[in-house]
Design an enzyme around this catalytic site. Structure first.
Site, mmCIF file in Angstrom:
data_model
loop_
_atom_site.group_PDB
_atom_site.id
_atom_site.type_symbol
_atom_site.label_atom_id
_atom_site.label_comp_id
_atom_site.label_asym_id
_atom_site.label_seq_id
_atom_site.Cartn_x
_atom_site.Cartn_y
_atom_site.Cartn_z
ATOM 1 N N ILE A 1 31.567 -2.969 -1.813
ATOM 2 C CA ILE A 1 30.617 -3.949 -2.423
ATOM 3 C C ILE A 1 30.839 -4.122 -3.794
ATOM 4 O O ILE A 1 30.892 -4.992 -4.517
ATOM 5 C CB ILE A 1 29.184 -3.871 -2.092
ATOM 6 C CG1 ILE A 1 29.164 -4.210 -0.264
ATOM 7 C CG2 ILE A 1 28.066 -4.744 -2.816
ATOM 8 C CD1 ILE A 1 27.796 -3.803 0.293
ATOM 9 N N ARG B 1 31.559 8.767 -6.678
ATOM 10 C CA ARG B 1 31.728 10.390 -6.570
ATOM 11 C C ARG B 1 32.944 10.651 -6.933
ATOM 12 O O ARG B 1 33.327 11.779 -7.563
ATOM 13 C CB ARG B 1 31.481 10.445 -5.026
ATOM 14 C CG ARG B 1 30.106 11.051 -4.529
ATOM 15 C CD ARG B 1 29.866 11.307 -3.227
ATOM 16 N NE ARG B 1 30.637 9.941 -2.610
ATOM 17 C CZ ARG B 1 30.723 9.810 -1.242
ATOM 18 N NH1 ARG B 1 30.566 10.947 -0.480
ATOM 19 N NH2 ARG B 1 31.339 8.690 -0.739
ATOM 20 N N ILE C 1 20.901 -3.368 -6.120
ATOM 21 C CA ILE C 1 21.199 -3.995 -4.786
ATOM 22 C C ILE C 1 21.554 -3.058 -3.918
ATOM 23 O O ILE C 1 22.036 -3.534 -2.634
ATOM 24 C CB ILE C 1 22.290 -5.312 -4.850
ATOM 25 C CG1 ILE C 1 23.556 -4.567 -5.301
ATOM 26 C CG2 ILE C 1 22.000 -6.412 -5.367
ATOM 27 C CD1 ILE C 1 24.722 -4.644 -4.512
ATOM 28 N N ALA C 2 21.285 -1.827 -4.133
ATOM 29 C CA ALA C 2 21.541 -0.715 -3.125
ATOM 30 C C ALA C 2 20.628 -0.498 -1.970
ATOM 31 O O ALA C 2 20.536 -0.996 -1.162
ATOM 32 C CB ALA C 2 21.993 0.512 -4.093
ATOM 33 N N ARG C 3 19.516 0.455 -2.481
ATOM 34 C CA ARG C 3 18.468 0.806 -1.527
ATOM 35 C C ARG C 3 17.127 1.254 -2.604
ATOM 36 O O ARG C 3 17.717 1.620 -3.646
ATOM 37 C CB ARG C 3 18.840 1.829 -0.744
ATOM 38 C CG ARG C 3 19.537 1.600 0.481
ATOM 39 C CD ARG C 3 18.523 0.849 1.651
ATOM 40 N NE ARG C 3 19.163 0.626 2.947
ATOM 41 C CZ ARG C 3 19.911 -0.431 3.024
ATOM 42 N NH1 ARG C 3 19.943 -1.321 2.193
ATOM 43 N NH2 ARG C 3 20.455 -0.583 4.331
ATOM 44 N N GLU D 1 9.544 -0.427 0.355
ATOM 45 C CA GLU D 1 9.271 -1.824 0.649
ATOM 46 C C GLU D 1 9.106 -2.097 2.171
ATOM 47 O O GLU D 1 9.341 -1.326 2.909
ATOM 48 C CB GLU D 1 10.781 -2.619 0.639
ATOM 49 C CG GLU D 1 12.001 -1.964 1.437
ATOM 50 C CD GLU D 1 13.283 -2.745 0.887
ATOM 51 O OE1 GLU D 1 13.806 -2.792 -0.275
ATOM 52 O OE2 GLU D 1 13.914 -2.943 2.003
ATOM 53 N N HIS E 1 15.042 -8.032 -0.399
ATOM 54 C CA HIS E 1 16.233 -7.480 0.243
ATOM 55 C C HIS E 1 16.808 -8.290 1.146
ATOM 56 O O HIS E 1 17.073 -8.145 2.205
ATOM 57 C CB HIS E 1 15.434 -6.495 1.285
ATOM 58 C CG HIS E 1 16.499 -5.243 1.597
ATOM 59 N ND1 HIS E 1 16.270 -4.055 2.074
ATOM 60 C CD2 HIS E 1 18.072 -5.414 1.829
ATOM 61 C CE1 HIS E 1 17.326 -3.500 2.291
ATOM 62 N NE2 HIS E 1 18.374 -4.095 2.229
HETATM 63 C C1 DGY Z 1 22.847 -3.508 4.570
HETATM 64 O O1 DGY Z 1 23.515 -4.274 5.355
HETATM 65 O O2 DGY Z 1 22.425 -2.082 4.224
HETATM 66 C C2 DGY Z 1 21.759 -4.362 3.854
HETATM 67 O O3 DGY Z 1 20.854 -3.810 3.100
HETATM 68 C C3 DGY Z 1 20.547 -5.153 4.919
HETATM 69 O O4 DGY Z 1 21.404 -6.423 4.969
#
Ligand code: DGY
Length: 331
Positions: free
Chosen positions: A161, A181, A240-242, A271, A289
Site C-alpha cells: 500500500i 523496517r 490509513i494504517a490502524r 474505533e 475506516h
Molecule cells: C484491512 O484490510 O486491513 C482494512 O483496514 C479493512 O478494510
C-alpha cells in the site's frame, strides 16, 4: 445447503449475496446479513459449532474464542490487517489464519490521496461552511490551503500500500521519502521513486506524512507526542494504517494547538469510538475506516476470503495463508 452433515461456517458481517451463495454450495453457512456487530459472547456462541469463520476487522479472535470453537480449522479474515486475530493462539491450536492482501492496495492508496487532498485544501470544512450559508462574498485571502504538487511526501511503512501511494506522487511532481523496517530493494525503490530516510528525519522534513504500517506491539504508538512534535507547522498528517499506531490523544492536542496544518484520519484507537477531541477539529478530515471501501475492492476482498476458507476446508493451501507453520505442525 441444509444437510445436517455439512460443515458449518460463520460469516460474521454482512457480505455480498453472490459470495454467500458460493459458500452455501459447499457449507452450512450462518450469516449475519442484518449486520449487527456480534458481541464477544455472541461471536463465541455462533462460532462454536463452526469449522471456519469469515471474520471482519472488528471481530476479536482471542484464545477464549478459540477455546469455545473446538472444530475450528480456519479464520479467514476479510482484511489485509490481522491485528484482530491472535495468530500464535491460532497456530498453537492448528487453526489457519488467512487475510486479503493485494486486492485492496490501489483502493487504499487512492483513499490516502483523498485524505491528503481533502485535508490540504480544506475541502470538508469549506463544504460545511458553504452549506451552513456563510458565503457572502468571494475572498482572495480566504481558505488558503497547502500545495500538494512539488511537496515532499513521507511514507511510514513501505509495503504494497505504501508503494502504491508513492507511485501516485509522480503525477504531482513530488519528492518521495519513506521509512520502513528495512530499506526496499533498489528496483522497488526506483519503481516508486522513493528514497529511504530515518523516521525522525522523515517526520521533520516531509510536507505530507502518511502512515501505512501494520499494527502490532512493535508499532503501538509508533507516532506519539515526541514524533508529532517533529512535524513541520505546515505539515499534513494522514493515518490509513490502524488506530493504535498513532497516539490519538497526542494527535488531537497537536491539531487543537495548530502545531501542524491538518490531518486526514481513517482509523482510530478504540474505533468506532472517537477521541472526544476529534469532532470539533476544523483542521482534520475524518473517515470511518473506509480506505478499502470501493464496491469492486470490497467484493474482491470477500471473494478472496471465501477462496481462502474453501481451500482451507477442502485440503488445499489457502492462497493467502498468514501462519504457514500451522501446516507443518499438522503434518
Ligand atoms: C484491512 O484490510 O486491513 C482494512 O483496514 C479493512 O478494510
Amino acid at each position: 445447503m441444509n444437510d445436517a452433515s455439512a460443515r458449518r461456517v460463520l460469516v460474521t458481517r454482512r457480505t455480498f449475496d453472490e459470495v454467500l451463495a458460493g459458500l452455501r454450495l459447499r457449507f452450512d453457512v450462518d450469516d449475519n446479513q442484518g449486520d449487527q456487530p456480534l458481541t464477544p459472547d455472541e461471536l463465541a456462541a455462533r462460532a462454536a459449532p463452526c469449522e471456519g469463520i469469515v471474520a471482519a476487522v472488528a471481530d476479536a479472535v482471542t484464545p477464549a474464542l478459540l477455546d469455545a470453537c473446538p472444530r475450528l480449522r480456519v479464520v479467514a479474515n476479510c482484511a489485509v490487517g490481522t491485528n484482530n486475530v491472535d495468530i500464535p493462539a491460532c497456530t498453537a491450536r492448528g487453526v489457519m489464519v488467512t487475510n486479503t492482501p493485494g486486492v485492496l492496495d490501489d483502493t487504499t492508496a487512492d483513499h490516502a490521496w483523498a485524505l491528503m487532498f481533502a485535508a490540504a485544501r480544506r475541502v470538508v470544512s469549506a463544504d460545511r461552511w458553504l452549506r451552513d450559508g456563510h458565503w457572502r462574498a468571494w475572498g482572495f485571502m480566504d481558505w488558503h490551503g497547502v500545495d500538494v504538487h512539488h511537496a515532499t511526501l513521507g511514507i511510514v511503512g513501505m509495503g504494497r500500500i505504501g508503494r502504491a501511494i508513492a507511485r501516485r506522487a509522480a503525477g504531482f511532481d513530488m519528492r518521495v521519502i519513506y521509512h520502513n523496517r528495512k530499506p526496499l530493494p533498489d528496483d522497488q525503490a526506483l519503481a516508486c521513486g522513493a528514497g529511504y530516510a530515518g523516521l525522525d528525519e522523515l517526520l521533520s522534513s516531509a510536507d505530507f506524512v502518511v502512515v501505512s504500517v501494520p499494527y502490532g506491539p512493535a508499532t503501538h504508538h509508533l507516532i506519539g507526542a515526541r514524533e508529532l512534535a517533529l512535524l513541520k507547522p505546515s505539515a499534513v498528517f494522514v493515518n490509513i494504517a490502524r488506530g493504535g499506531v498513532v497516539d490519538d490523544a497526542a494527535l488531537v492536542e497537536v491539531l487543537q494547538e495548530g502545531r501542524i496544518a491538518a490531518a486526514g484520519i481513517d482509523v482510530f484507537e478504540n474505533e468506532p469510538k472517537l477521541h472526544p477531541g476529534f469532532p470539533a477539529l476544523d483542521n482534520a478530515v475524518l473517515t470511518p475506516h473506509i480506505a478499502s471501501a470501493s464496491r469492486a475492492t470490497r467484493l474482491g476482498m470477500a471473494e478472496l476470503a471465501a477462496r481462502n476458507l474453501v481451500a482451507a476446508l477442502e485440503g488445499a493451501r489457502p492462497p493467502s495463508l498468514v501462519n504457514p507453520e500451522v501446516l507443518s505442525r499438522a503434518g
